[in-house]
Design a protein around this motif. Structure first.
Motif, PDB file in Angstrom:
ATOM      1  N   UNK A   1       0.827  -1.205   0.000  1.00 41.36           N
ATOM      2  CA  UNK A   1       0.000   0.000   0.000  1.00 41.36           C
ATOM      3  C   UNK A   1       0.862   1.256   0.000  1.00 41.36           C
ATOM      4  N   UNK A   2       0.544   2.201  -0.918  1.00 40.93           N
ATOM      5  CA  UNK A   2       1.299   3.448  -0.877  1.00 40.93           C
ATOM      6  C   UNK A   2       0.992   4.197   0.425  1.00 40.93           C
ATOM      7  N   UNK A   3       1.886   5.110   0.824  1.00 40.69           N
ATOM      8  CA  UNK A   3       1.635   5.838   2.060  1.00 40.69           C
ATOM      9  C   UNK A   3       0.556   6.900   1.896  1.00 40.69           C
ATOM     10  N   UNK A   4       0.518   7.459   0.700  1.00 44.47           N
ATOM     11  CA  UNK A   4      -0.499   8.502   0.512  1.00 44.47           C
ATOM     12  C   UNK A   4      -0.858   8.650  -0.963  1.00 44.47           C
ATOM     13  N   UNK A   5      -1.933   9.406  -1.184  1.00 44.48           N
ATOM     14  CA  UNK A   5      -2.357   9.691  -2.550  1.00 44.48           C
ATOM     15  C   UNK A   5      -1.351  10.638  -3.201  1.00 44.48           C
ATOM     16  N   UNK A   6      -1.302  10.604  -4.538  1.00 40.92           N
ATOM     17  CA  UNK A   6      -0.354  11.467  -5.246  1.00 40.92           C
ATOM     18  C   UNK A   6      -1.128  12.441  -6.128  1.00 40.92           C
ATOM     19  N   UNK A   7      -0.702  13.699  -6.092  1.00 36.81           N
ATOM     20  CA  UNK A   7      -1.320  14.690  -6.992  1.00 36.81           C
ATOM     21  C   UNK A   7      -0.476  14.753  -8.251  1.00 36.81           C
ATOM     22  N   UNK A   8      -1.098  14.821  -9.409  1.00 36.57           N
ATOM     23  CA  UNK A   8      -0.332  14.902 -10.654  1.00 36.57           C
ATOM     24  C   UNK A   8      -1.152  15.662 -11.692  1.00 36.57           C
ATOM     25  N   UNK A   9      -0.461  16.114 -12.739  1.00 35.02           N
ATOM     26  CA  UNK A   9      -1.127  16.930 -13.754  1.00 35.02           C
ATOM     27  C   UNK A   9      -1.552  16.021 -14.909  1.00 35.02           C
ATOM     28  N   UNK A  10      -2.811  16.114 -15.314  1.00 39.95           N
ATOM     29  CA  UNK A  10      -3.312  15.261 -16.398  1.00 39.95           C
ATOM     30  C   UNK A  10      -2.978  15.866 -17.759  1.00 39.95           C
ATOM     31  N   UNK A  11      -3.340  15.139 -18.816  1.00 36.59           N
ATOM     32  CA  UNK A  11      -3.012  15.566 -20.181  1.00 36.59           C
ATOM     33  C   UNK A  11      -3.547  16.959 -20.505  1.00 36.59           C
ATOM     34  N   UNK A  12      -4.685  17.315 -19.919  1.00 37.49           N
ATOM     35  CA  UNK A  12      -5.254  18.635 -20.237  1.00 37.49           C
ATOM     36  C   UNK A  12      -4.957  19.673 -19.155  1.00 37.49           C
ATOM     37  N   UNK A  13      -3.983  19.372 -18.305  1.00 36.27           N
ATOM     38  CA  UNK A  13      -3.528  20.374 -17.349  1.00 36.27           C
ATOM     39  C   UNK A  13      -4.303  20.413 -16.053  1.00 36.27           C
ATOM     40  N   UNK A  14      -5.196  19.475 -15.828  1.00 34.34           N
ATOM     41  CA  UNK A  14      -5.997  19.429 -14.595  1.00 34.34           C
ATOM     42  C   UNK A  14      -5.181  18.717 -13.511  1.00 34.34           C
ATOM     43  N   UNK A  15      -5.217  19.233 -12.296  1.00 33.89           N
ATOM     44  CA  UNK A  15      -4.482  18.550 -11.223  1.00 33.89           C
ATOM     45  C   UNK A  15      -5.417  17.508 -10.602  1.00 33.89           C
ATOM     46  N   UNK A  16      -5.001  16.257 -10.678  1.00 29.02           N
ATOM     47  CA  UNK A  16      -5.839  15.155 -10.213  1.00 29.02           C
ATOM     48  C   UNK A  16      -5.105  14.384  -9.109  1.00 29.02           C
TER      49      UNK A  16
END
Ligand code: PPS
Length: 357
Positions: free
Chosen positions: A58-73
């Motif tokens: 299990x990862x320790x936490x969720x990861x924020x990343x930028x999608x193809x259209x520039x949305x931070x998910x």
């Protein structure tokens, strides 16, 4: 001993040692990327579970990343991250129906309802084939018998696609948002119950981050630090889009479904342009009660090939199915703090009255 047996034992030993050495989800991802075979990845998940090593994946936490259209998910399971660039470019068909929700809002429930509405209330066919094969989970890659993103591209052209997604409106396929193709049925659920359900679901999904205590998970949920991010912005955006175009987006709640299922089935059928008899509506409603869906192998996620991704030993997917279960988990302080947050975030949206706590 013959050669095949020696080779098989050798392979089993290598895989066993590899599984023992694996320290995190990330490593499984790298292995799957190299071997490019999602079925093997699922077997690795299963093997690691059998060895009692699930927690280390299990990862320790969720990861924020930028999608193809520039949305931070935000995502926890890397499987969800991998697919987003493709989703954005998906060719949407005019008769596609997206069942969109923030996780744990009643997605499976609505998928079964919509599938039956669109398939002539064929209960026998629904029982024969698991829901994950009849209705694709767009945010995922194909896993064993579960249908993921790839199968959408090769879906027979004479068969309607009922697409499950938890993605925020902003990162749905461009054809669906900008191109306005297909219809969307959105289900929202009282966020306190959603959060409780999500907390339990984190104990089921092997690739999700560690929850910590209930209080710690609640804090993450309020901060949007869980897969699919912030509950508030998810629902508000779909709500706004629904208000702009109610002929293309249907907006309902888990609580409305609970209050009068036949009435809601009728209304969804009308939205989808299907004329159902009262008998057909009642048949769907009876087939879609919590008890019925919990005992139905086609809808309860048990015994399917994607089961390797789940651990049902502590909780079932069809866990409680109730409105107000949150009262068994929130302390008085937690509830009051949540109410403040709710008021602040929902102010002026017109959504405030949708949920009674
Ligand atoms: S997921 O993983 O996000 O797709 O989960 P999702 O299907 O959205 O939500 C699961 C919760 O919905 C409950 N459920 C139902 N409630 C009432 N009636 C029916 N037919 C039904 N089907 C599923 C399920 O039990 C989960 O809620 P909790 O509160 O955890 O029981």
């Amino acid at each position: 001993m013959n050669v095949a047996l020696i080779a098989a034992s050798g392979l089993a030993a290598v895989v066993g040692i590899a599984a023992w050495k694996i320290r995190s989800c990330r490593e499984i991802d790298i292995i799957s990327f190299v071997i490019n075979n999602i079925a093997i990845k699922m077997r690795l998940f299963k093997l690691i579970a059998m060895l009692g090593l699930t927690e280390r994946m299990r990862p320790d936490k969720a990861v924020k990343f930028v999608t193809a259209n520039g949305f931070v998910h935000t995502a926890e399971s890397p499987m969800f991250r991998a697919v987003l660039d493709y989703v954005w470019k998906l060719d949407v068909r005019d008769n596609d129906v997206f069942v969109a929700t923030y996780p744990k809002a009643g997605t499976t429930w609505m998928q079964e309802i919509v599938w039956l509405i669109c398939n002539n209330v064929d209960i026998e066919a629904a029982k024969k084939t698991v829901l994950t094969r009849r209705s694709v989970f767009m945010d995922m890659i194909d896993v064993g018998h579960a249908r993921g993103f790839q199968s959408l591209e090769t879906w027979p052209s004479d068969k309607q696609r009922i697409v499950k997604t938890h993605l925020p409106f902003e990162i749905l396929p461009r054809d669906a948002t900008v191109g306005k193709k297909g219809k969307i049925v959105y289900v929202a659920r009282n966020p306190k119950d959603s959060c409780v359900s999500y907390f339990h679901f984190h104990h089921i999904v092997r690739a999700f981050a560690k929850t910590g205590t209930w209080g710690e998970f609640l804090t993450k949920f309020c901060n949007g630090d869980v897969s699919y991010g912030d509950w508030f912005s998810h629902i508000i955006k779909y709500w706004e889009e629904f208000r702009k175009d109610p002929s293309r987006i249907y907006f309902t709640t888990y609580e409305t479904l609970q209050a009068d299922l036949p009435r809601e089935v009728k209304s969804i059928a009308e939205f989808l342009g299907r004329d159902l008899s009262d008998e057909q509506i009642n048949t769907i409603a009876e087939h879609c009660t919590f008890e019925s869906m919990r005992n139905n192998k086609s809808t309860n996620h048990e015994g399917t090939a994607e089961e390797g991704a789940f651990d049902f030993s502590k909780f079932k997917f069809m866990r409680r199915g109730q409105v107000g279960d949150w009262k068994n988990y929130f302390t008085i302080n937690q509830s009051a703090e949540f109410d403040d947050l709710f008021e602040k975030k929902m102010e002026g949206t017109g959504l405030e009255s949708k949920f009674e706590f």
